[in-house]
Design an enzyme around this catalytic site. Structure first.
Site, PDB file in Angstrom:
ATOM      1  CB  SER A 112      47.774  56.190  50.108  1.00  0.00           C
ATOM      2  OG  SER A 112      46.985  55.233  50.768  1.00  0.00           O
ATOM      3  CB  VAL A 121      48.279  50.394  52.135  1.00  0.00           C
ATOM      4  CG1 VAL A 121      47.498  49.332  52.898  1.00  0.00           C
ATOM      5  CG2 VAL A 121      49.761  50.161  52.314  1.00  0.00           C
ATOM      6  CB  CYS A 122      44.008  53.248  50.247  1.00  0.00           C
ATOM      7  SG  CYS A 122      44.482  54.162  51.665  1.00  0.00           S
ATOM      8  N   GLY A 123      44.866  51.494  47.954  1.00  0.00           N
ATOM      9  CA  GLY A 123      44.573  50.994  46.613  1.00  0.00           C
ATOM     10  C   GLY A 123      44.427  49.492  46.653  1.00  0.00           C
ATOM     11  CG  MET A 142      39.600  51.159  48.634  1.00  0.00           C
ATOM     12  SD  MET A 142      38.158  50.756  49.691  1.00  0.00           S
ATOM     13  CE  MET A 142      38.908  50.750  51.320  1.00  0.00           C
TER      14      MET A 142
END
Lengths: 171, 184
Positions: free
Chosen positions: A44, A46-48, A51
């Site tokens: 997803s 935002v997670c990308g 991280m």
């Protein structure tokens, strides 16, 4: 938003797959700080970004001798593909079976969606949570809070270690 | 510390466009290989035109090097141009990098970076030496860490008068409205 475990709480122990044939346990890092970054899902957007950001900041985390662990309910195979695609150089743990069990223990499970919250924990070398933060799920919390928590950790005496040792002598 | 506060504040070491006494200072943390930053680069002239002399614009590097393999050298090349050919050349280089970012897969490789540097008035040989020697790597990394400490969580991130802008930068009119409010 879930009620996540607060500073001062003993961090629940866990042992999770980091790769299909490799386990990582919280106990492996005894004596050094651990940053636990729960996030909703691999891939997803935002997670990308979150991280990817931590990936760039990991040298700063290392200066504090801290280990960064990402955790989501995705499987080890999914994590492997995600980490390879994004060139991530830190472990992503699979809270996959039983699903979300570790996230639940930290109060970081989104029951209705079946994913982790976007929750951060800084755990000291004694296994005590020293800082935690739950971000709105669509908002990348950045890394500034983690770095401040790590600095505070270095400025303050260890949570139990020194005192407990002193108490031990007194007894 | 308040979250989303620019630190350190804008200083002489920054790349600045506009008057030091301008009513509003807009700081961008950006990555020359980031497609969102290239989109922002199209919005910014509209914002600058609307605010005119009331706006001072500052750019700081925030290369996500693992995601964007050419971003670090692009930032270092821009720093080299600034040091060797001056502030005007820097902003021309900044424009060139964003304008050419999507030309081709290799639009930001070293060969292209040197070509843009030459076009904006720097010596390609000098910039090549700086890239080879990592002369400006520490400067770029210092920018990056200042961004991390200021709460930058992706690119581009903007700060208006030192406060992180949480609104929609891709919409020129709402961006201008936020800057106008800060100018009052």
């Amino acid at each position: 938003m879930s009620q996540i475990l607060a500073a001062g709480t003993i961090a629940p122990a866990f042992s999770l797959h980091a790769t299909p044939d490799q386990f990582v346990s919280l106990a492996d890092f005894r004596g050094k700080p651990v940053i636990l970054a729960f996030y909703p899902a691999d891939w997803s957007p935002v997670c990308g970004d979150q991280m990817a950001l931590y990936n760039e900041v990991r040298s700063e985390f290392h200066k504090h001798h801290a280990t960064l662990l990402g955790i989501s309910v995705d499987s080890a195979w999914c994590h492997g593909a995600f980490a390879e695609h994004r060139h991530l150089h830190f472990p992503l743990l699979a809270d996959f079976e039983p699903k979300g069990a570790v996230a639940r223990q930290y109060g970081a499970y989104r029951e209705h969606e079946g994913t982790c919250e976007r929750a951060l924990f800084v755990i000291d070398g004694e296994g005590v949570i020293r800082w935690s933060y739950c971000s709105p799920v669509g908002v990348n919390p950045g890394a500034d809070g983690i770095l401040e928590a790590l600095e505070a950790l270095e400025g303050a005496p260890a949570s139990g270690g020194v005192d407990a040792a002193a108490a031990g002598v007194a007894r | 510390m308040t979250q989303g506060t620019l630190r350190p504040p804008v200083s002489e070491g920054d790349h600045v466009m506009g008057d030091a006494n301008a009513a509003v200072t807009l700081v961008e943390y950006g990555d020359f290989q980031c497609p969102h930053c290239a989109r922002a680069h199209l919005v910014l002239p509209k914002v600058q035109a609307a605010l005119g002399a009331r706006l001072r614009f500052v750019f700081r590097n925030f290369p996500l090097a693992e995601s964007h393999p050419d971003a670090m050298h692009a930032a270092e090349a821009a720093e080299s141009v600034a040091a060797r050919a001056g502030v005007g050349a820097y902003w021309a280089m900044y424009d060139a990098l964003y304008e050419h970012q999507r030309d081709s897969e290799d639009a930001l490789d070293d060969e292209h970076l040197l070509r843009y540097a030459e076009i904006v008035g720097a010596s390609a040989a000098d910039v090549a030496r700086d890239l080879e020697a990592d002369t400006y790597e520490s400067r770029v990394k210092a920018d990056f860490m200042s961004g991390v400490r200021s709460g930058v969580n992706g690119t581009p991130t903007f700060f208006i008068n030192g406060h992180r802008f949480e609104g929609d930068w891709s919409n020129a009119s709402s961006f201008v409205a936020a800057l106008e409010a800060a100018a009052r």
